[in-house]
Each structure stands twice: as structure tokens, then as C-alpha cells.
Scaffold this motif. Sequence first.
Motif, mmCIF file in Angstrom:
data_model
loop_
_atom_site.group_PDB
_atom_site.id
_atom_site.type_symbol
_atom_site.label_atom_id
_atom_site.label_comp_id
_atom_site.label_asym_id
_atom_site.label_seq_id
_atom_site.Cartn_x
_atom_site.Cartn_y
_atom_site.Cartn_z
ATOM 1 N N LEU A 486 0.827 -1.198 0.000
ATOM 2 C CA LEU A 486 0.000 0.000 0.000
ATOM 3 C C LEU A 486 0.871 1.261 0.000
ATOM 4 O O LEU A 486 0.569 2.245 -0.678
ATOM 5 N N GLN A 487 1.964 1.206 0.748
ATOM 6 C CA GLN A 487 2.884 2.347 0.782
ATOM 7 C C GLN A 487 3.424 2.652 -0.618
ATOM 8 O O GLN A 487 3.451 3.798 -1.064
ATOM 9 N N ALA A 488 3.832 1.600 -1.337
ATOM 10 C CA ALA A 488 4.361 1.784 -2.689
ATOM 11 C C ALA A 488 3.295 2.332 -3.628
ATOM 12 O O ALA A 488 3.565 3.207 -4.462
ATOM 13 N N ASP A 489 2.036 1.820 -3.498
ATOM 14 C CA ASP A 489 0.949 2.298 -4.346
ATOM 15 C C ASP A 489 0.688 3.785 -4.132
ATOM 16 O O ASP A 489 0.486 4.543 -5.087
ATOM 17 N N ILE A 490 0.683 4.196 -2.859
ATOM 18 C CA ILE A 490 0.390 5.603 -2.561
ATOM 19 C C ILE A 490 1.519 6.506 -3.062
ATOM 20 O O ILE A 490 1.279 7.606 -3.558
ATOM 21 N N ARG A 491 2.751 6.031 -2.945
ATOM 22 C CA ARG A 491 3.860 6.828 -3.441
ATOM 23 C C ARG A 491 3.743 7.054 -4.950
ATOM 24 O O ARG A 491 4.030 8.142 -5.451
ATOM 25 N N ARG A 492 3.338 5.996 -5.680
ATOM 26 C CA ARG A 492 3.154 6.147 -7.123
ATOM 27 C C ARG A 492 2.007 7.092 -7.425
ATOM 28 O O ARG A 492 2.096 7.960 -8.305
ATOM 29 N N LEU A 493 0.911 6.958 -6.684
ATOM 30 C CA LEU A 493 -0.249 7.807 -6.891
ATOM 31 C C LEU A 493 0.081 9.278 -6.609
ATOM 32 O O LEU A 493 -0.402 10.185 -7.292
ATOM 33 N N ALA A 494 0.946 9.488 -5.595
ATOM 34 C CA ALA A 494 1.283 10.857 -5.193
ATOM 35 C C ALA A 494 2.036 11.612 -6.278
ATOM 36 O O ALA A 494 2.102 12.840 -6.248
ATOM 37 N N GLN A 495 2.585 10.886 -7.274
ATOM 38 C CA GLN A 495 3.320 11.541 -8.349
ATOM 39 C C GLN A 495 2.404 12.026 -9.471
ATOM 40 O O GLN A 495 2.849 12.765 -10.354
ATOM 41 N N THR A 496 1.155 11.589 -9.445
ATOM 42 C CA THR A 496 0.250 11.943 -10.536
ATOM 43 C C THR A 496 -0.241 13.382 -10.384
ATOM 44 O O THR A 496 -0.339 13.924 -9.280
ATOM 45 N N GLU A 497 -0.574 13.975 -11.521
ATOM 46 C CA GLU A 497 -1.049 15.364 -11.519
ATOM 47 C C GLU A 497 -2.395 15.479 -10.811
ATOM 48 O O GLU A 497 -2.664 16.461 -10.111
ATOM 49 N N GLU A 498 -3.256 14.450 -10.991
ATOM 50 C CA GLU A 498 -4.573 14.466 -10.350
ATOM 51 C C GLU A 498 -4.440 14.517 -8.829
ATOM 52 O O GLU A 498 -5.107 15.291 -8.149
#
Length: 562
Positions: A486-498
Motif C-alpha cells: 500500500l505504501q508503494a501504491d500511494i507513493r506512485r499515486l502521489a506523483q500523478t497530476e490528479e
Amino acid sequence: FPYTTLFRSTQCAGNVLVSYLAIARKYRPGTFDEIVGQEHVTRTLRNAIARGRVHHAFLFTGARGVGKTTAARALAKSLNCERGPTAEPCGECVSCVEIAAGRNPDLIEIDGASNNSVDDIRDLCDNVQYAPQRGGSKIYLIDEVHMLSKGAFNALLKTLEEPPPHVVFIFATTEPNKIPDTILSRVQRFDFKRIPEQGVIKRLARIAESEGSGISEHGLRLIARSGEGSMRDSESLLDQVISFAGVDVSDQEVADILGLVDRRLLHDMLAGLVSGDAGKCLDVVATVYEYGYDLGQFTSELLEVVRNATFLRLSPASHQHIDLPAEEAVVLEEIVKDVNPEVLTRVFSALMAVIDDLARAGRPRLVLEMAVARLATIRPVQPVGALVERLQTIQRDLRVAGHIGPTAGLRGGASRQSWSDAAVISEAAKVAAPAAGSAPMMRASLPKKPWAFIAAELHPNTAWMKEAETRRAGDVLVLSMSNAKLQADIRRLAQTEEFQDVFRRAYGPKTTLEVTLTPRIKDPEEAALRKSALENPQLRTIIDTLGARVIKVRPTETGEDS
């Protein structure tokens, strides 16, 4: 005993005779009593002469222009005066006059920088056998003795240890650390201090009066401050001021000649820094630059102003370490009357770093502008002690309101689900405390925005969002979870413009996100206890106030209020 110099004038034919003696030479002290600021040295030498305990070798150390050579010549006069040896040389006999004029055959002055070879010292050692011509002692004064080569020092050892009875060695240096221990062990060492500013001012006032020049005490203070504890440097600056301005010298003329910054600019800069007025600071930098002042010199003087202002705020006892005109002390006190001394020490540390940057910068104005802008706009800080006091106030208010007791449990919780409010405050203070070596303070917390807002905006399935624990640490939102995937998923999501767009709307443009991994709590009972504690509104208030996180939640003993 003015010296004369012949030179050919370009204005008229023939030779012109010019007679002028620089102030530093004209008013050089001739006796121990006239030497300023070195009473610990002059008293010892006077007593040694009076008691017949004059050592055969001395080492005079200290900064330039503080009286080392002057004291050596005064000692030579005392030893070779026709009325001596005496601590009160007459100043009129042949030996005294010749020593004052620098032409006495029994006072041999040697420049250690240019006579530093083995052969030079061997010649000296050969000549010490000859008796003095005028007085009872032959004095060898070696200036900048630290410049002698290793071989020269070795050649001097034997003679220095067992010199003829009529020989006295006096070594002068600004760098005693470069002198071999074998030499240091054979001499009596005297450390000359920088001359106190007030002592320099008094002597400059007497010299200015003798020269018929009118300079105010403030003007003399500017000269003495520029001399940095060196009497010779201060007298040379006084000479320069008198040469430029003549009889009547204004304070502004003194400042202009010495290249000093207008004190009002320094005070305005300090006021801008402590009040967070970046515009005022930048206006001062622009003025300093336009007037052609050296920005490094300006920052150096600003450091002294900040130092004095800090001492004015610390305590009345610290005022004794401030040497300021009364009117300037009043101005500084008014500027910093409501300023925490910790803020001033932070400004001082930042300016120290700026000085180094200015020395290396190709465009120093830009460096100083950005530095003062950063200092003036930095967020206010609160000491940890003040924050803990706020927590204790919250704790007392909650007790009075009946929400919690000394060992109160959470609403609806059993004894195993109770937690110690005192323990939470203690742990929160530990988290808020800075790392070793940093200032004992932390940034005030930013307003709290719901994490669930982001969850609702991004995806209808918010279970993965709710699993994360959030806390504020200044401008940083810390997101903690025990699930590595989950930590890795959120880190990836945090890079998105949205994500960035929603995050900025929720927390503001200055807030950043930090995603951390916390150990999974395997004990279901412990996990339930932690979850229950984190849902408690009083604990959330404490966490939000400090921007802290809960390290551990432990049950308390069952009590009446559990």
C-alpha cells in the motif's frame, strides 16, 4: 625626534625638506606606565626589575599593534638607564634617548622574517659574547620570531639556555603556536591582550587634543572599533581622519573615511529581520549597494548589532558585555523588546553562513538579498516548552470539563483500552524535540484538513485510504501505514497530476507529503487499543498541536475513572 625625508618635488625645483612623524610613532609609549591595556604584563616586569629577578629570555605574544615591541623597548630602557636598572627610566640619559630613537647599540632589533636562516642566528650567537657599549645589558629583540627556520631555532637553543650574564633575549610573535616547544620551555611567556575599546578611546582623545583636532566621542569610538583592539591600527586610522578632515571632524566624515555603514541602515535591517518585513530588508540592501559599501563589511557589522541586541534581551547581567553608546542601546532595546532571544541567535547563525558565501560569490548582492529574504519570511517558531505548556493547559481544561481524569479511559472503552494522558504528553514532547545539536524549537502546526477529502475526490473505494494514519509536522503531512504494498501504491499515486491537484486544494500549496512505513501490530488487542486511542478527539487535539505522532499506547491501571 622627528625624522626627515628628502624628495624631489614635482611642483618646484630643488629639494624639499619634509618633517613629519606619524601619530603611531610620535605618541609611542616610552615607559610601562604609558602602555594601555597590558597591566598584567607591565606590573610583572616592573616587579621583576625592582626585585632583581629579570629573566634572560622573554616571549611576547599577541595580535598586531597591542604593545609587544613597545613593551620590549620600555624594558630595554629600564635595564640600561643610567639610573637603573629601574622601572622608572629617566628618558633623558644617552641610553634612554638612543633607545627611543631606535639607534642604541645595545638594543639589537632583528626582523625574524628576513633574517631567519641558520647563518643569521649563528652570527647572532657569535656576537652575544661582546659586552654592551652603553648600559649594563645587551638586548636582542627578534620580531616575528615564529618565521625562523627549524635549523635556526636549533642553532639558538644552546645560547638561549646559557647566555652570557649581560644578554637578554626578547622574542615577539603573533603566532606562538609555530614556535618549537624546546624554545618555549626556555623563555618566560607574556600574552598581550587586545586593548579594550574604552582604553583606546581615552588615548585617542588625548592624542586628538594634542594635535588640535576636534573629534566627538562617537567618532573616536568608530575609530577604536575599526582598530579591533590594536592601538597602532587605531592611531593610524586617527592619523588618516585628521589628514582628511583637518581640525573639525564630524561623525559622518569619520564614517565615510573608514568606509563604515550608517548605523541607521543596520538598525533598519535588524528591525526588518525580526519583524518579518522582507521589503524593508531588501530596501536596506539596495541602499547599501548603491552607496558602494562593501556587502561583506556590512554583514560583519550587522553581526555585531545582532550580538549586542541579543545580549540586551538575555538579562540585565549580560549588559556588562556590551560596549555601546547609550543612545544606540536604547534604539536596539526598542527594536527587540518583544523578540525571543532564540530568534536573534538564529539570525546570527544564518548571517555567519552568509559571510562565507559573500566572500566566494561573484554577485554578492544577490546572495545577501536571498539570505535576508529567507530570514525575514521564515515562519515563526515556538519553543518546545511553550508547546508542552499548551498541552498541559488543554489537559487541565479537559479535566475540569469532566472529559478525562488522571487515568481516564476513552469514551466507551474498557480498562484495557484506557491510556495515560501524561504518557501521551511525554511521548509527544519527545517527538517534537529536535535532533541533538539543533535549536530547541519546532514550527507551529498548520491548520488541519481532512485526509478523507482526498480519498473521496480520488476514488469511491476509500478503504485503502482509511488504513493510513496521518499527522502534521510543520509544512509536511506524514502518512504512515504498515502495509508495504500500500505504501508503494500511494507513493506512485502521489506523483500523478490528479493527486497533486487534490492534495494542494486540501492542504495548501506549501504542504508536502511524506509516506512512511510503520511496523505492523500483530497483537489484535494492541491494535484495537491504538485505533481507539487515535479516534479520541482530545488526543487528536494534542497530536495536531504538536504535529507529533503516538509512539506507543499502553493501558493504565484500572481506576475510578477508567
